[in-house]
Every structure is written in C-alpha cells, then in structure tokens.
Design a protein around this motif. Structure first.
Motif, PDB file in Angstrom:
ATOM      1  N   LEU A  80       0.828  -1.198   0.000  1.00 47.96           N
ATOM      2  CA  LEU A  80       0.000   0.000   0.000  1.00 47.96           C
ATOM      3  C   LEU A  80       0.865   1.251   0.000  1.00 47.96           C
ATOM      4  O   LEU A  80       1.850   1.335   0.740  1.00 47.96           O
ATOM      5  CB  LEU A  80      -0.920   0.003   1.224  1.00 47.96           C
ATOM      6  N   ALA A  81       0.461   2.237  -0.791  1.00 52.61           N
ATOM      7  CA  ALA A  81       1.127   3.547  -0.807  1.00 52.61           C
ATOM      8  C   ALA A  81       0.124   4.589  -0.336  1.00 52.61           C
ATOM      9  O   ALA A  81      -1.009   4.650  -0.836  1.00 52.61           O
ATOM     10  CB  ALA A  81       1.610   3.879  -2.211  1.00 52.61           C
ATOM     11  N   PRO A  82       0.502   5.421   0.655  1.00 51.97           N
ATOM     12  CA  PRO A  82      -0.443   6.394   1.187  1.00 51.97           C
ATOM     13  C   PRO A  82      -0.762   7.499   0.178  1.00 51.97           C
ATOM     14  O   PRO A  82       0.110   7.954  -0.566  1.00 51.97           O
ATOM     15  CB  PRO A  82       0.279   6.949   2.410  1.00 51.97           C
ATOM     16  N   LEU A  83      -2.044   7.904   0.185  1.00 52.15           N
ATOM     17  CA  LEU A  83      -2.482   9.019  -0.642  1.00 52.15           C
ATOM     18  C   LEU A  83      -2.761  10.253   0.210  1.00 52.15           C
ATOM     19  O   LEU A  83      -2.116  11.279   0.080  1.00 52.15           O
ATOM     20  CB  LEU A  83      -3.732   8.623  -1.441  1.00 52.15           C
ATOM     21  N   PHE A  84      -3.741  10.133   1.096  1.00 53.65           N
ATOM     22  CA  PHE A  84      -4.067  11.274   1.972  1.00 53.65           C
ATOM     23  C   PHE A  84      -4.781  10.752   3.220  1.00 53.65           C
ATOM     24  O   PHE A  84      -5.223   9.603   3.285  1.00 53.65           O
ATOM     25  CB  PHE A  84      -4.924  12.311   1.240  1.00 53.65           C
ATOM     26  N   TRP A  85      -4.880  11.638   4.182  1.00 56.76           N
ATOM     27  CA  TRP A  85      -5.439  11.307   5.495  1.00 56.76           C
ATOM     28  C   TRP A  85      -6.473  12.375   5.834  1.00 56.76           C
ATOM     29  O   TRP A  85      -6.151  13.564   5.903  1.00 56.76           O
ATOM     30  CB  TRP A  85      -4.302  11.260   6.516  1.00 56.76           C
ATOM     31  N   LEU A  86      -7.721  11.928   6.034  1.00 57.58           N
ATOM     32  CA  LEU A  86      -8.824  12.850   6.312  1.00 57.58           C
ATOM     33  C   LEU A  86      -9.312  12.700   7.739  1.00 57.58           C
ATOM     34  O   LEU A  86      -9.305  11.604   8.311  1.00 57.58           O
ATOM     35  CB  LEU A  86      -9.997  12.588   5.358  1.00 57.58           C
ATOM     36  N   GLY A  87      -9.774  13.791   8.292  1.00 57.05           N
ATOM     37  CA  GLY A  87     -10.548  13.769   9.526  1.00 57.05           C
ATOM     38  C   GLY A  87     -12.018  13.956   9.166  1.00 57.05           C
ATOM     39  O   GLY A  87     -12.351  14.827   8.362  1.00 57.05           O
ATOM     40  N   LEU A  88     -12.893  13.137   9.742  1.00 59.52           N
ATOM     41  CA  LEU A  88     -14.323  13.212   9.445  1.00 59.52           C
ATOM     42  C   LEU A  88     -15.103  13.372  10.748  1.00 59.52           C
ATOM     43  O   LEU A  88     -14.795  12.721  11.759  1.00 59.52           O
ATOM     44  CB  LEU A  88     -14.825  11.956   8.734  1.00 59.52           C
ATOM     45  N   SER A  89     -16.093  14.212  10.718  1.00 57.82           N
ATOM     46  CA  SER A  89     -16.987  14.354  11.868  1.00 57.82           C
ATOM     47  C   SER A  89     -18.417  14.478  11.351  1.00 57.82           C
ATOM     48  O   SER A  89     -18.656  14.942  10.229  1.00 57.82           O
ATOM     49  CB  SER A  89     -16.612  15.580  12.709  1.00 57.82           C
ATOM     50  N   THR A  90     -19.336  14.035  12.169  1.00 62.39           N
ATOM     51  CA  THR A  90     -20.748  14.080  11.791  1.00 62.39           C
ATOM     52  C   THR A  90     -21.603  13.957  13.042  1.00 62.39           C
ATOM     53  O   THR A  90     -21.121  13.555  14.108  1.00 62.39           O
ATOM     54  CB  THR A  90     -21.090  12.951  10.803  1.00 62.39           C
ATOM     55  N   ASN A  91     -22.861  14.289  12.912  1.00 58.23           N
ATOM     56  CA  ASN A  91     -23.837  14.065  13.970  1.00 58.23           C
ATOM     57  C   ASN A  91     -24.627  12.808  13.628  1.00 58.23           C
ATOM     58  O   ASN A  91     -25.119  12.659  12.508  1.00 58.23           O
ATOM     59  CB  ASN A  91     -24.787  15.252  14.100  1.00 58.23           C
ATOM     60  N   VAL A  92     -24.736  11.917  14.600  1.00 58.73           N
ATOM     61  CA  VAL A  92     -25.421  10.651  14.383  1.00 58.73           C
ATOM     62  C   VAL A  92     -26.586  10.543  15.355  1.00 58.73           C
ATOM     63  O   VAL A  92     -26.411  10.696  16.568  1.00 58.73           O
ATOM     64  CB  VAL A  92     -24.466   9.460  14.578  1.00 58.73           C
ATOM     65  N   SER A  93     -27.777  10.306  14.812  1.00 58.51           N
ATOM     66  CA  SER A  93     -28.953  10.056  15.652  1.00 58.51           C
ATOM     67  C   SER A  93     -29.043   8.568  15.956  1.00 58.51           C
ATOM     68  O   SER A  93     -28.778   7.731  15.091  1.00 58.51           O
ATOM     69  CB  SER A  93     -30.235  10.515  14.947  1.00 58.51           C
ATOM     70  N   VAL A  94     -29.423   8.246  17.191  1.00 54.27           N
ATOM     71  CA  VAL A  94     -29.481   6.852  17.632  1.00 54.27           C
ATOM     72  C   VAL A  94     -30.912   6.504  18.012  1.00 54.27           C
ATOM     73  O   VAL A  94     -31.521   7.175  18.852  1.00 54.27           O
ATOM     74  CB  VAL A  94     -28.551   6.609  18.836  1.00 54.27           C
TER      75      VAL A  94
END
Length: 476
Positions: free
Chosen positions: A372-386
């Motif tokens: 594997l060769a790295p491409l990019f690294w993202l941070g993700l956030s969201t609101n989740v209803s349960v």
C-alpha cells in the motif's frame, strides 16, 4: 413455584439512586407489577399447599364420666385449598410482605377410637375456614457474586374456624365427645404445615431462581456487560428498586472504566409493571472498551461495492478530483482505512440520543505487489442520531448519519479541496459502513432478565442522561 419465583425476581429489579456508587443500569417494579406477581405466584402456591402430606395423628384424651379414650386420625387428604384474596406489599427498608386472607381448606380422612372393649372407626370431613397467612421476605445481595438474595424472615398464620363432620359409624358419638380436642390438634398441624411449605418454597425454589438473574453477559469476543448489584435492593413505600453496575468491560484485560456514572433522576411512574433506566454511562463504556480494543475500524475496498454501481473505489475516481493521483498511480485500486480517533460519546436528553464520532480516513493505493502507498489522510466528523428499542430480551439500536464534515490532515499527493470529496465519502459511509454497524446493533445486547421472562407493552422515553423503558411482564 417457578412462576412466582420469576416474578419475585423481577420485583427485586428496580432502583433508589441515593448510593455511594451510582448505577449504570437501574430498574423498578411498581405496585402493578407486585399485583401481577401476587396473582400468578399465589396460584402456584395453592398447588403446592394442596400437595401437603398431613401426618397421621394419634393420642389419648380423658372424657368426663367416661375415662381415657385412645384415638387415631389417619389417611388425611387435602381435597381443596383456596386462597381467594392475596396481596404483595412493600416493607420499606426490608423487603416484601405476602398477605393472604379468607383462605380455606377442605380435608377428608379416617378415624378410629378405642375405649376398653369398645372399638369404632369411620370417616370424617374437616373444614378449615378463614385462614390468614403473613409472610415477610427479606431482600439482600451477595457481595461476592453480585446477585440478589431472598429469605423468609418470618411466617405466621391464624385459623378462625375448624369444623369436623364425622360419618361412617353408629358409634360416631364417641369421637364427638372429644371433637374439640381433635379440632385443636388438626388446627395446630395444619398451621405448622402451611409455614413449612412457604419456607421451603423460598429456600429451595425462589432463592435458586434468583441465580438465573445474569451478573455478566458476554457480548462477543471483545466485550461483556457487568450487571452485578452495586447495593442491596431497597424497598420504599412506592416501589422495589435494584441498582446494577451496567458497565461494559474487556474480556481480554479488564480495567476500571475512566468514566463515572451520573446520578439518575428516576421518575415516579406507575403505569407499567417494570421500569428500566439505562444510563448514558452504559453506552459510553461500550465505546471505550471497543475503541481501546482497536476494533472500531473498517477497511473499505472496491470488492465491497455492488458490481452494478458506477462508482468504483479506484484511482480513476479520485483522479477526477486530485489529478496527481491518476498521474502517479493510473488504473489502480484504492483502500480506505476508516477508524475512530477517540471513543464515540453518546448523549441522552429528552429530545433523543446523539453520537458525535470523530473519524479518520486513511486512503491508500494498492500497488502491483499488493503493498500500500499512502495518498491522503482525512478527519471526518458528523452528527449521528441513535434509535433504541427492545426486541424480546435484547436492547437493539439503529444509527442515522447526518451531514459529513471533512478536514485534510495530511496529503502525499499535494494540496486539494476536501469539499470535493464530500459526495464520495458520504456515499461510501452510507453504502458500506452504516449497514454493517446497524446489522450489529440489531443483534442487540442481552438485558438482565431472569429465565423465561418476557417484556411487552414497551414505552421508551429519553430523559436527561438516561433512557427510561416502561414495560409489562409475562412469565412463560
């Protein structure tokens, strides 16, 4: 007696929250639940009382102007034992009281009497009426096992009337001369047998049934739930309460949770038999255990995407957004390692349940040699209803994801606008991640119920810091 045992175990499931260690899982039974326990349990107790074997009775008595007479009462059989009125009530700071009134017993048997050369025998019917029975049950907890305990602390009864009818002999007048003596002996015998049956039922059937109340529940290869008691059961004027730890723990290496449970403002509800309170602490210890075990991660590959989908997880897809990707790695497959950066925190309030997970997406290209060769690294956030519910004896859930927010943490293919990846990442999470998570949540987690107990008429109410479940109970 198993039916009564099951219901009384549930009677012990409730909570008064003023203790040094706050529980993560609380439950409560109302008077409505106690009434159901009384109705079902006393029906079973009646059958046990009808099985009582009354021992033969013999002795001698002195009759005025007649002298001493030997007598025997034998082959006694209980034909009917009626318990028309019963009620289980709460004894604050002690436990429960079972009260039975207006009970009656119909008994048949044989008798024989002897006075010198006079011998006679016959049959009799005995009617024992207006019996009152009072049983006190003391509740506690086993500090080693964390299970509730129950013991019969006292049993008493009183008999108002005993009537003896003699038949089958022309010399029946002989036994009628000392009928009061016979009635007195039978009264004492029956009174003693009643409490023997009750005490035996508590020690040999009710207490063992308490052991079916789970202290731990294994969820999978990673985690279990600790349902042990954090304090003895507490009886108040209105309810009987139990407090459980309600904490997820690692099966591989158990350590104290870094989270502390909050005190729960348990409401005074009475419409259902049982109320269960599940603290946000319960859910958040699950997040901590699974995140620490390193299992809250998922590798997304092109093979996971349906063949009919036009969107393929390849460098061609990302090359339209980031040209450097296709320039350096033409026609290669891409993998995305999705993980949580910290334990997801769930909040519970009257408007519902919500998660705010912080995710990371590390994107790699698959080289010809499968490295594997790295491409990019993202941070993700969201609101989740349960959404949470109960299926039979299991707590189940389902997640609904809100708007996804992206942040570029690192790039090996040059700078680019992360907003251009919004649609792609949103599609992948809804297609590949949510179904997998929801499938697991639909399997659910076992609730701490004793054997053969089912909940129905469920009502769910989110409260501040905990979920409140109202339910009725069926034993079967």
């Amino acid at each position: 007696m198993a039916r009564w045992a099951a219901l009384v175990v549930l009677v012990v499931v409730g909570t008064a929250v003023a203790v040094a260690t706050n529980p993560g899982f609380v439950a409560r039974i109302t008077q409505k639940g106690l009434d159901y326990a009384s109705q079902e349990g006393v029906a079973r107790l009646r059958k046990e009382l009808e099985k009582v074997k009354i021992p033969d009775i013999s002795g001698r008595t002195k009759i005025k102007h007649f002298g001493k007479v030997r007598y025997s009462i034998y082959s006694l059989v209980i034909r009917r034992f009626q318990l028309p009125t019963s009620r289980i009530t709460l004894v604050p700071n002690v436990g429960l009281k079972l009260s039975i009134s207006h009970a009656s017993v119909a008994i048949s048997g044989k008798w024989k009497a002897r006075k010198s050369f006079i011998k006679t025998r016959g049959n009799f019917d005995l009617s024992v009426e207006d019996i009152s029975i009072s049983v006190h049950l003391k509740l506690g907890s086993n500090s080693n096992s964390g299970q509730p305990t129950i013991a019969c602390s006292s049993c008493s009864n009183s008999i108002n009337r005993v009537r003896l009818h003699v038949s089958g002999s022309r010399l029946g007048w002989l036994i009628r001369l000392f009928r009061k003596k016979i009635e007195s002996v039978l009264r004492k015998t029956i009174s003693r047998e009643i409490c023997k049956v009750v005490t035996k039922a508590v020690s040999s059937e009710l207490q063992p049934y308490f052991q079916t109340l789970p202290v731990t529940a294994k969820i999978d290869a990673v985690a279990g739930i600790d349902y042990s008691m954090v304090a003895p059961p507490i009886a108040t004027a209105d309810s009987l309460d139990l407090q459980l730890k309600g904490e997820f723990f690692s099966l591989a290496h158990r350590t104290p949770s870094p989270i502390s449970p909050s005190a729960l403002a348990f409401p005074t509800e009475h419409d259902h038999m049982v109320y269960l309170g599940i603290s946000d602490y319960f859910f958040n210890t699950a997040s901590f255990v699974y995140q620490r075990a390193g299992v809250l991660k998922l590798t997304l590959t092109d093979d996971m995407i349906p063949k009919e989908s036009k969107l393929r997880l390849t460098t061609k897809l990302f090359g339209t957004i980031i040209p450097e990707v296709t320039r350096r790695f033409p026609n290669r497959k891409v993998q995305i390692l999705l993980s949580v950066s910290s334990p997801p925190h769930l909040t519970v309030n009257p408007t519902g349940l919500a998660l705010t997970p912080e995710l990371e997406a590390q994107t790699f290209v698959v080289l010809p040699n499968s490295s594997l060769a790295p491409l990019f690294w993202l941070g993700l956030s969201t609101n989740v209803s349960v959404m949470v519910g109960v299926n039979s004896d299991r707590l189940i859930g389902e997640l609904t994801m809100g708007t996804l927010r992206l942040k570029l943490k690192h790039s090996d293919v040059g700078p680019f606008s992360v907003q251009s990846l919004q649609t792609v990442m949103n599609y992948l999470l809804h297609l590949l991640v949510l179904p997998s998570v929801n499938e697991r949540l639909q399997k659910g987690f076992a609730l701490p119920l004793p054997a053969r107990i089912q909940l129905f008429n469920l009502v769910l109410q989110p409260r501040r810091d905990f979920l409140l479940f109202g339910a009725d109970v069926h034993y079967g």
